[in-house]
Motif scaffolding. Structure first.
Motif, PDB file in Angstrom:
ATOM      1  N   THR A 180      -6.453  -2.804   2.010  1.00  0.00           N
ATOM      2  CA  THR A 180      -6.862  -1.495   1.486  1.00  0.00           C
ATOM      3  C   THR A 180      -8.121  -0.983   2.169  1.00  0.00           C
ATOM      4  OG1 THR A 180      -5.905  -2.049  -0.673  1.00  0.00           O
ATOM      5  CG2 THR A 180      -7.486  -0.239  -0.606  1.00  0.00           C
ATOM      6  N   VAL A 181      -9.078  -1.866   2.386  1.00  0.00           N
ATOM      7  CA  VAL A 181     -10.357  -1.445   2.962  1.00  0.00           C
ATOM      8  C   VAL A 181     -10.236  -1.144   4.453  1.00  0.00           C
ATOM      9  CG1 VAL A 181     -12.744  -2.140   3.401  1.00  0.00           C
ATOM     10  CG2 VAL A 181     -11.675  -2.694   1.223  1.00  0.00           C
ATOM     11  N   SER A 183      -7.521  -0.268   6.152  1.00  0.00           N
ATOM     12  CA  SER A 183      -6.521   0.743   6.485  1.00  0.00           C
ATOM     13  C   SER A 183      -7.176   2.096   6.775  1.00  0.00           C
ATOM     14  CB  SER A 183      -5.527   0.901   5.334  1.00  0.00           C
ATOM     15  OG  SER A 183      -4.702   2.029   5.527  1.00  0.00           O
ATOM     16  N   VAL A 185      -5.884   4.862   6.211  1.00  0.00           N
ATOM     17  CA  VAL A 185      -5.414   5.789   5.183  1.00  0.00           C
ATOM     18  C   VAL A 185      -6.173   5.601   3.878  1.00  0.00           C
ATOM     19  CG1 VAL A 185      -3.426   6.549   3.826  1.00  0.00           C
ATOM     20  CG2 VAL A 185      -3.115   5.867   6.212  1.00  0.00           C
ATOM     21  N   THR A 186      -6.293   4.366   3.432  1.00  0.00           N
ATOM     22  CA  THR A 186      -6.938   4.083   2.144  1.00  0.00           C
ATOM     23  C   THR A 186      -8.358   3.560   2.269  1.00  0.00           C
ATOM     24  OG1 THR A 186      -6.012   1.837   2.139  1.00  0.00           O
ATOM     25  CG2 THR A 186      -4.712   3.575   1.092  1.00  0.00           C
ATOM     26  N   GLY A 187      -8.758   3.204   3.490  1.00  0.00           N
ATOM     27  CA  GLY A 187     -10.070   2.611   3.669  1.00  0.00           C
ATOM     28  C   GLY A 187     -10.874   3.225   4.783  1.00  0.00           C
TER      29      GLY A 187
END
Length: 557
Positions: A180-181, A183, A185-187
Motif C-alpha cells: 500500500t505504501v 504503490s 496509486v495508494t502510496g
C-alpha cells in the motif's frame, strides 16, 4: 513411575470468554510478527540506507546478518521471558514483550541513516534488531502455552494452530502495508518509498502497539496457572527444573537439531527467502513480488487450521513427515518452476547459454567483505565473480590449472578477464570497466556540464553486453509473468510450511496444559523455537499427579 501419553488427563472445555481471550492473545502476536518481519521484507532498502559504506554485495549480505541477529538472541529471550512467565504469569509477560517489540520497531523508523550518522546508524539498527529478537523469543512460546492451557479436550492441535497462523499473518500484514505504501496509486511510489517511505510501516507499529496493549490489558491468567498460583504449587525454579537434568537437555538438543532445524529451513525458505529470490535472482520489481507473495500467504494461511485439525485426528507424525518429505523432494523443482513462471526469458537464457567461470580455485576469494575494504580486483577470478554477483547471474565453476587467467564462457563465447598483475591504477580500472561492459553491458551516460571545478562529461550511448545478446534480461518482463502459476507455486510453498509446523503443535499439545500439571515436563523444545514458558511447572490440580513425569517428551507419535 513415568506416565505415558495416554495417562495424561483430559483438559477442560473452553468457554466463550476463554475463546475471546485466545483471539486477543493471537492478534497481539500477529502485531509482534509484523514488527519482526518488516526487516526481512525491506532488507534491500535497509542495506542501501544503513550500510552504504560497503560495496553493494557486501552491504546486502551484512543486512541479512543484521536480520539474523534477531534470531541469535531469541533463545535468550525465551529463557528470560519464559522464566518470568513461569514465575509471575503469562499476562504480565505478554504486556512486556509486546511493549518492547512495538517500541523497538517504532524506533527503527526514527533512526538516522548512514549518510547522517555514519557507523552509529547500523550500530543502533543492530541493537534494536536484537531487542526485537529478545521480545519475540519470549512471546511465541508463551503465547503457545497460554492458548494450549485454554484449549478444549482433543483440540489442542487445532487451537495452537492459531498461534502458528500469527507468524504467517504477521508477514502477510507487513506485505500488504508495504504494498500500500510503495504503490504509486495508494502510496508514495517506488522512488519515494526507497528514499523515506520505508519508514512509514515501521512508524505504524506505534499504532499497533497501542491496539495490542489495549487487548493484552484485558487478558486474564489461564485457569491452569491461576490454580497453581492460588495453591502455591507453581515451580520456584523453572529453569532448574527444565534444564537441571541431562534428560531434559538432551530433549532440547534433539529437538533443535533433529526437529526444529528442518522446520526452520522450510518456514523461512518458503516464506522469506522466496522474496529475495523473486527480487534479486528473478529480477521482479519489489511491488510485484510483494503482491504475489501476499496473495499466496492469504490463500495458504487457513491451512494451518486444516492441518492442525487433521493432526488431532490422525496424529502429528503423518502430517509432519508428509510435509518434510514433500519439501525434500520438491523444493528445487518448485524454485525452478518459479523461475520459468516469473521470468521465462531468464529460464531460457540459463538453459540455452549457461554461464561458466573457469579459474584457478586458489585465486577465487570469498566475496564477503564485512568492513568494506576489499576491491575484488587483485585476481582475475575475483573480477569475474564480483561482476556476476552484482548482476545476480547464476554460474557454474570449472577448475583451471594453477596460474591460468580466469575466463567466463557465455553459451559459445569466451571472455578472458583482465590480468591484474599487468595493470595498475587507472589502467586497471579502465580494463575492468571495459570487461564488465562487454559482458554485462553499460547504461547510457547523460551529458553533464562542468560544475564546481569538475570537467564536463560527454554523453555516451548504452553498451549491450554479451549476456543481453544471448537473452539474459535486465528485468523481468511484467507482460510475460505467468501470474496464476507463480501464485500457485508460492501457495504450494506456504502449504509445505503449514504441514511442517505440525511438529510444534505436537509439542505444545502434549506439553500444555497437561505438561503444566506435571512436575518435570520434558518438553523444553520451545526454547529452541522461541519460548520456554509452560514447560517446567508443577501443580496439584485435581486431575494431576505431581510426582509423575512425562516420559514421552516431545517425541512424534
Amino acid at each position: 513411575m513415568a506416565s505415558t501419553f495416554d495417562d495424561i488427563p483430559k483438559h477442560h472445555v473452553a468457554t466463550h470468554s476463554e475463546k475471546m481471550v485466545i483471539t486477543a492473545s493471537s492478534l497481539g502476536t500477529v502485531f509482534e510478527w509484523y514488527d519482526f518481519y518488516l526487516y526481512g521484507l525491506l532488507t534491500a532498502i535497509i542495506a542501501s540506507q544503513f550500510l552504504t559504506g560497503l560495496n553493494p554485495t557486501t552491504a546486502y549480505i551484512m543486512a541479512l546478518l543484521v536480520f539474523a541477529s534477531g534470531f541469535i538472541v531469541r533463545p535468550f529471550g525465551a529463557l528470560v521471558f519464559g522464566h518470568i512467565g513461569d514465575l509471575v504469569g503469562r499476562r504480565y509477560t505478554f504486556i512486556i514483550t509486546l511493549a518492547v517489540m512495538g517500541a523497538s520497531t517504532f524506533l527503527v523508523g526514527c533512526l538516522p541513516t548512514y549518510k547522517t550518522a555514519g557507523v552509529a546508524a547500523p550500530a543502533m539498527l543492530v541493537a534494536l534488531r536484537m531487542v526485537q529478537g529478545l521480545a519475540l523469543g519470549g512471546e511465541y512460546g508463551g503465547a503457545a502455552s497460554y492458548v494450549a492451557e485454554h484449549a478444549p479436550n482433543n483440540k489442542r492441535g487445532l487451537y495452537t494452530s492459531w498461534i502458528q497462523i500469527t507468524a504467517t499473518a504477521g508477514l502477510a500484514m507487513a506485505l500488504l502495508i508495504v504494498i500500500t505504501v510503495r504503490s504509486p496509486v495508494t502510496g508514495v511510489g517506488e522512488a519515494a518509498f526507497k528514499e523515506w517511505g520505508w519508514r512509514i510501516p515501521y512508524l505504524l507499529s506505534g499504532l499497533f502497539l497501542v491496539i495490542g496493549l489495549r487487548l493484552r490489558l484485558k487478558l486474564h491468567e489461564s485457569p491452569v496457572f491461576q490454580k497453581m498460583k492460588d495453591e502455591g504449587t507453581g515451580s520456584k525454579a523453572p529453569l532448574a527444573e527444565a534444564f537441571g537434568q541431562w534428560g531434559n537437555v538432551k530433549v532440547v538438543i534433539v529437538a533443535f537439531f533433529g526437529a526444529i532445524a528442518g522446520q526452520a529451513v522450510i518456514f523461512y525458505g518458503c516464506q522469506l527467502y522466496v522474496m529475495t529470490f523473486l527480487e534479486k535472482m528473478l529480477k521482479l520489481d519489489g511491488l510485484t513480488a510483494n503482491v504475489l507473495l501476499a496473495a499466496a500467504l492469504i490463500l495458504g494461511s487457513p491451512f494451518y487450521l486444516v492441518f492442525g485439525a487433521l493432526s488431532d485426528r490422525i496424529g502429528r507424525k503423518p502430517v509432519i513427515l508428509a510435509g518434510c518429505l514433500l519439501a525434500a523432494v520438491t523444493l528445487f523443482p518448485a524454485f525452478e518452476g518459479l523461475t520459468r513462471a516469473a521470468n521465462p526469458a531468464l529460464a531460457d537464457a540459463q538453459a540455452n547459454a549457461p554461464v561458466i567461470v573457469t579459474a584457478d580455485p586458489a585465486e577465487c576469494n570469498s566475496q564477503f567483505d564485512p568492513v568494506g575494504g576489499k576491491t575484488y580486483d587483485t585476481t582475475s577470478c575475483d573480477i569475474i565473480k564480483a561482476m556476476l554477483a552484482k548482476s545476480g547471474i547464476n554460474y557454474r565453476n570449472v577448475a583451471a590449472p594453477v596460474g591460468t587467467i580466469a575466463s567466463i564462457t557465455i553459451g559459445q563465447t569466451r571472455f578472458a578477464a583482465p590480468d591484474p598483475a599487468k595493470l595498475k591504477g587507472d589502467d586497471k580500472k579502465a580494463a575492468i570497466a571495459e570487461f564488465t561492459a562487454a559482458v554485462v553491458g553499460k547504461a547510457a551516460t547523460p551529458a553533464k556540464p562542468s560544475e564546481g571545478g569538475k570537467p564536463a562529461v560527454a554523453a555516451k550511448p548504452a553498451v549491450t553486453g554479451a549476456l543481453a545478446n544471448v537473452g539474459y534480461p535486465a528485468k523481468a518482463d511484467p507482460a510475460k509473468i505467468n501470474t496464476p502459476l507463480v501464485i500457485a507455486i508460492l501457495f504450494y510453498l506456504v502449504i509445505l510450511v503449514t504441514m511442517s509446523m505440525a511438529r510444534l503443535r505436537r509439542c505444545w499439545s502434549n506439553c500444555s496444559p497437561a505438561g503444566s500439571a506435571i512436575r518435570r515436563c520434558r518438553c523444553p523444545i520451545t526454547s529452541a523455537t522461541a519460548g520456554l514458558a509452560g514447560c517446567s511447572r508443577r501443580s496439584a490440580l485435581p486431575w494431576s499427579r505431581p510426582t509423575a513425569t512425562f516420559s514421552t517428551g516431545c517425541g512424534i507419535r
